[in-house]
Scaffold this motif. Sequence first.
Motif, PDB file in Angstrom:
ATOM      1  N   GLU A  78       0.832  -1.204   0.000  1.00 34.23           N
ATOM      2  CA  GLU A  78       0.000   0.000   0.000  1.00 34.23           C
ATOM      3  C   GLU A  78       0.871   1.260   0.000  1.00 34.23           C
ATOM      4  O   GLU A  78       0.585   2.233  -0.716  1.00 34.23           O
ATOM      5  CB  GLU A  78      -0.920   0.008   1.229  1.00 34.23           C
ATOM      6  N   LEU A  82       1.302   4.450  -2.837  1.00 32.06           N
ATOM      7  CA  LEU A  82       1.164   5.848  -2.429  1.00 32.06           C
ATOM      8  C   LEU A  82       2.419   6.646  -2.760  1.00 32.06           C
ATOM      9  O   LEU A  82       2.330   7.810  -3.172  1.00 32.06           O
ATOM     10  CB  LEU A  82       0.862   5.929  -0.927  1.00 32.06           C
ATOM     11  N   GLN A 124      -6.890   9.332  -1.867  1.00 26.41           N
ATOM     12  CA  GLN A 124      -5.973   8.261  -2.280  1.00 26.41           C
ATOM     13  C   GLN A 124      -5.109   7.798  -1.114  1.00 26.41           C
ATOM     14  O   GLN A 124      -4.893   6.592  -0.925  1.00 26.41           O
ATOM     15  CB  GLN A 124      -5.089   8.738  -3.441  1.00 26.41           C
ATOM     16  N   LEU A 128      -5.361   4.025   0.716  1.00 25.36           N
ATOM     17  CA  LEU A 128      -4.219   3.111   0.665  1.00 25.36           C
ATOM     18  C   LEU A 128      -3.644   2.819   2.043  1.00 25.36           C
ATOM     19  O   LEU A 128      -3.190   1.699   2.317  1.00 25.36           O
ATOM     20  CB  LEU A 128      -3.131   3.682  -0.257  1.00 25.36           C
ATOM     21  N   ALA A 132      -7.142  -0.130   2.272  1.00 24.24           N
ATOM     22  CA  ALA A 132      -6.694  -1.191   1.365  1.00 24.24           C
ATOM     23  C   ALA A 132      -5.984  -2.303   2.127  1.00 24.24           C
ATOM     24  O   ALA A 132      -5.180  -2.037   3.017  1.00 24.24           O
ATOM     25  CB  ALA A 132      -5.767  -0.604   0.301  1.00 24.24           C
ATOM     26  N   THR A 206      -3.967  -0.952  -8.293  1.00 16.45           N
ATOM     27  CA  THR A 206      -4.553  -0.894  -6.948  1.00 16.45           C
ATOM     28  C   THR A 206      -5.941  -1.527  -6.886  1.00 16.45           C
ATOM     29  O   THR A 206      -6.382  -1.931  -5.818  1.00 16.45           O
ATOM     30  CB  THR A 206      -4.654   0.570  -6.483  1.00 16.45           C
ATOM     31  N   THR A 211      -9.287   4.802  -6.785  1.00 18.29           N
ATOM     32  CA  THR A 211      -8.320   4.994  -7.864  1.00 18.29           C
ATOM     33  C   THR A 211      -9.009   4.968  -9.232  1.00 18.29           C
ATOM     34  O   THR A 211      -8.617   5.689 -10.141  1.00 18.29           O
ATOM     35  CB  THR A 211      -7.223   3.920  -7.806  1.00 18.29           C
TER      36      THR A 211
END
Length: 252
Positions: A78, A82, A124, A128, A132, A206, A211
């Motif tokens: 993750e 990023l 975002q 992440l 995520a 991702t 995204t």
Amino acid sequence: MQCLELLVQGLSLGMILGGVIHFVCLLKSHAAYGRYVDASTDSVMVPARLAWFLQEIPALLGPLLLLLITDGNQGYKEQLMLWIFCLHYFNRSCIYPLRTKGRPYPFSIMLSGIVFCSINGFLQAHYLLHCAKYQDGWLSDGHFIAGLMILFIGMAINIHSDHILCNLRKPGEISYKIPTGGLFQYVSGANYFGEIVEWLGYAVATWSLPTFAFAFFTICFIGPRAYHHHRFYMEKFKDFPRSRRSLIPFIF
């Protein structure tokens, strides 16, 4: 920090809706910055280099701040995605503004860019870092490998096309010229094509709603701008290559 799932979904769906609205509006009229600025208006203007820096830097500083204050339990996969996101915005906010020779920006356009980059940078990064969860085998997954390849191809096209545009005019020149070289041999919006490919690759790598929403918004916002640039070149230059397309080589 806990994953704010409802906020992530709301911002993502809002970005998709905003993309649709922008697409419809921008097909009829272009965004009023760059070559399309109306000099007769009373808009407050900001030098292009300063405007680019101020509007893009939130998308870099926001994720970096979240990285600093996050407890460190997020996985390296993750973080990797990023950092790639931050790499794009480091170029866009710290390197590109030093090279651009663009015209002054309307303050209102710059302000809208600041708002978007702030929201998108948070979305975002928060997704992440806090939402995520990729499995251990994700780095060998087809989504990740294909997406990463597409992402870096798009990034290379975008940076190379920006390099061509930044060197198109000599110091002191203000007239527009037909860009040549690289993907500009095939499309008028090579820089836009590269950025769209880059964020599509990011979305594939991702494989998430936030995204995808960002990639979709990018297509809706800069796709029409490539179309208007293409019309501008065709109307202004009699020797413009008629085989060149606006955004997608050989197609559109």
